[in-house]
Design a protein around this motif. Structure first.
Motif, PDB file in Angstrom:
ATOM      1  N   ARG A   6       5.770  37.973   8.003  1.00 21.59           N
ATOM      2  CA  ARG A   6       5.599  36.516   7.913  1.00 21.59           C
ATOM      3  C   ARG A   6       6.138  35.828   9.139  1.00 21.59           C
ATOM      4  O   ARG A   6       7.080  36.290   9.772  1.00 21.59           O
ATOM      5  CB  ARG A   6       6.262  35.979   6.633  1.00 21.59           C
ATOM      6  N   ALA A   8       7.917  32.271   9.868  1.00 23.38           N
ATOM      7  CA  ALA A   8       8.575  31.336   8.946  1.00 23.38           C
ATOM      8  C   ALA A   8       9.317  30.227   9.692  1.00 23.38           C
ATOM      9  O   ALA A   8      10.540  30.140   9.628  1.00 23.38           O
ATOM     10  CB  ALA A   8       9.537  32.129   8.058  1.00 23.38           C
ATOM     11  N   PRO A   9       8.579  29.383  10.380  1.00 19.57           N
ATOM     12  CA  PRO A   9       9.263  28.330  11.156  1.00 19.57           C
ATOM     13  C   PRO A   9       9.826  27.225  10.271  1.00 19.57           C
ATOM     14  O   PRO A   9       9.371  27.017   9.148  1.00 19.57           O
ATOM     15  CB  PRO A   9       8.133  27.771  12.034  1.00 19.57           C
ATOM     16  N   SER A  10      10.823  26.527  10.797  1.00 12.40           N
ATOM     17  CA  SER A  10      11.377  25.342  10.137  1.00 12.40           C
ATOM     18  C   SER A  10      10.893  24.115  10.904  1.00 12.40           C
ATOM     19  O   SER A  10      11.060  24.043  12.127  1.00 12.40           O
ATOM     20  CB  SER A  10      12.911  25.390  10.162  1.00 12.40           C
ATOM     21  N   GLU A  42       9.649  26.799   6.198  1.00  9.86           N
ATOM     22  CA  GLU A  42      11.036  26.828   5.697  1.00  9.86           C
ATOM     23  C   GLU A  42      11.673  25.450   5.901  1.00  9.86           C
ATOM     24  O   GLU A  42      12.348  25.184   6.887  1.00  9.86           O
ATOM     25  CB  GLU A  42      11.805  27.941   6.404  1.00  9.86           C
ATOM     26  N   VAL A 200      15.274  32.449   1.982  1.00 12.94           N
ATOM     27  CA  VAL A 200      14.521  33.435   2.757  1.00 12.94           C
ATOM     28  C   VAL A 200      14.458  34.782   2.030  1.00 12.94           C
ATOM     29  O   VAL A 200      13.403  35.432   1.990  1.00 12.94           O
ATOM     30  CB  VAL A 200      15.102  33.572   4.189  1.00 12.94           C
ATOM     31  N   ARG A 214      11.663  39.025  13.504  1.00 15.12           N
ATOM     32  CA  ARG A 214      12.251  37.740  13.893  1.00 15.12           C
ATOM     33  C   ARG A 214      13.173  37.918  15.093  1.00 15.12           C
ATOM     34  O   ARG A 214      13.469  39.042  15.504  1.00 15.12           O
ATOM     35  CB  ARG A 214      13.001  37.110  12.702  1.00 15.12           C
ATOM     36  N   PHE A 218      18.931  36.344  14.763  1.00 13.49           N
ATOM     37  CA  PHE A 218      19.162  36.555  13.337  1.00 13.49           C
ATOM     38  C   PHE A 218      19.880  37.863  13.019  1.00 13.49           C
ATOM     39  O   PHE A 218      20.149  38.158  11.862  1.00 13.49           O
ATOM     40  CB  PHE A 218      17.831  36.492  12.568  1.00 13.49           C
TER      41      PHE A 218
HETATM   42  N1  GLU Z   1      13.176  29.522   9.420  1.00 11.50           N
HETATM   43  C1  GLU Z   1      13.836  30.267  10.441  1.00 11.50           C
HETATM   44  C2  GLU Z   1      13.664  29.570  11.779  1.00 11.50           C
HETATM   45  O1  GLU Z   1      12.855  28.704  11.934  1.00 11.50           O
HETATM   46  C3  GLU Z   1      13.302  31.691  10.554  1.00 11.50           C
HETATM   47  C4  GLU Z   1      13.779  32.534   9.466  1.00 11.50           C
HETATM   48  C5  GLU Z   1      13.366  33.993   9.491  1.00 11.50           C
HETATM   49  O2  GLU Z   1      12.421  34.402  10.184  1.00 11.50           O
HETATM   50  O3  GLU Z   1      13.991  34.749   8.753  1.00 11.50           O
HETATM   51  O4  GLU Z   1      14.366  29.874  12.708  1.00 11.50           O
END
Ligand code: GLU
Length: 287
Positions: A6, A8-10, A42, A200, A214, A218
């Motif tokens: 996935r 998963a941007p914020s 997210e 998450v 990612r 992280f």
């Molecule tokens: N939402 C997070 C972000 O924008 C990414 C989280 C993830 O990939 O686990 O940095």
């Protein structure tokens, strides 16, 4: 088994070159594995996320040439599901309410679960978590922290977790990670009633994510995610971390760097292939 990953941007700002690299790493991974890449928004942090930035994410990703299965999971529609996880951990004695602020911690105060938290107290915390979901902008009068010691005892912390992931980044064992004198991590923030960590891991489980791809920023969060998965009886995906795009001074790009947003690059005549090409991503000097 088909691989599922996935992006998963914020939506806290416009996507920039760093996101282009992250997105291309995720979508290329899925393509090479003949798997699937999902898009997940997210946006639980209502203090920073904005709907117009969500709309811009779709626009920018489409411009880059990506597509994804519908419907997209938008986390802000699921606070109740995330609150349930917090409630479960509190009820099992694995999390507790904590009034300490960041400045308390800076001043040397230590987080610690009260020695004998009563049943009634845990009940009050859970009730607050339930109530917070009813609000459009959830909030709590305290934060909720994971009791790391109790969690490690419960979670077979010696078992390895990097089955099949890339070895580029050494991930610590859960024991080593937890024993570095870190404060008990917050799993429900005061101002949102839950946390990135819960949302998450909950969604990676729900969406059957087999591979998390990612950024290396992280790496330090991954052990906490694995711990939560073990406590909740969820699968642990393979984790792959990639290097970040940095500016000329070697710093991670930030959302305040307006000149490298995908929107600005598009307006200045760059095409998606330019943006995605490795050299352009790596050397900001070329822009
Ligand atoms: N939402 C997070 C972000 O924008 C990414 C989280 C993830 O990939 O686990 O940095």
């Amino acid at each position: 088994m088909t691989k599922v990953t996935r992006f998963a941007p914020s939506p806290t700002g416009r996507l920039h070159l760093g996101h282009a690299l992250a997105a291309s790493t995720v979508f290329d991974f899925a393509h090479q594995a003949q798997g699937q890449a999902l898009l997940r928004i997210e946006d639980i942090d209502h203090t920073r996320c904005r709907p117009d930035y969500t709309a811009a994410i779709y626009e920018d990703l489409r411009w880059l040439g990506y597509s994804w299965p519908m419907p997209v999971r938008v986390q802000s529609a699921h606070y109740a599901a995330y609150a349930k996880v917090g409630i479960d951990l509190v009820q099992r004695g694995l999390a507790y309410s904590c009034a300490l602020s960041r400045s308390d911690l800076k001043a040397g105060k230590r987080t610690r679960r009260p020695d004998s938290p009563s049943h009634a107290e845990a009940g009050r915390v859970c009730e607050r978590l339930r109530q917070s979901v009813q609000l459009k902008t959830p909030s709590l009068p305290f934060s909720v922290r994971l009791d790391l010691k109790a969690a490690l005892r419960r979670a077979s912390a010696d078992l390895p977790y990097q089955d099949g992931g890339t070895q580029a980044y050494a991930l610590p064992s859960l024991h080593d990670w937890a024993s570095s004198d870190r404060p008990d991590p917050i799993i429900a923030r005061r101002d949102i009633g839950t946390s990135y960590h819960i949302a998450v891991t909950h969604d990676d489980q729900l969406q059957n994510i087999t591979d998390v791809v990612r950024g290396e920023d992280f790496v330090n969060q991954t052990p906490l995610h694995v711990l939560l998965q073990r406590l909740m009886g969820w699968r642990t995906p393979r984790y792959h971390h990639h290097a970040l795009v940095t500016d000329a001074a070697g710093r991670k790009l930030s959302k305040s760097d307006k000149d490298i947003t995908l929107q600005s690059l598009r307006e200045r005549g760059f095409n998606p292939a330019d943006v995605l090409s490795h050299s352009l991503l790596k050397t900001r000097g070329a822009l």
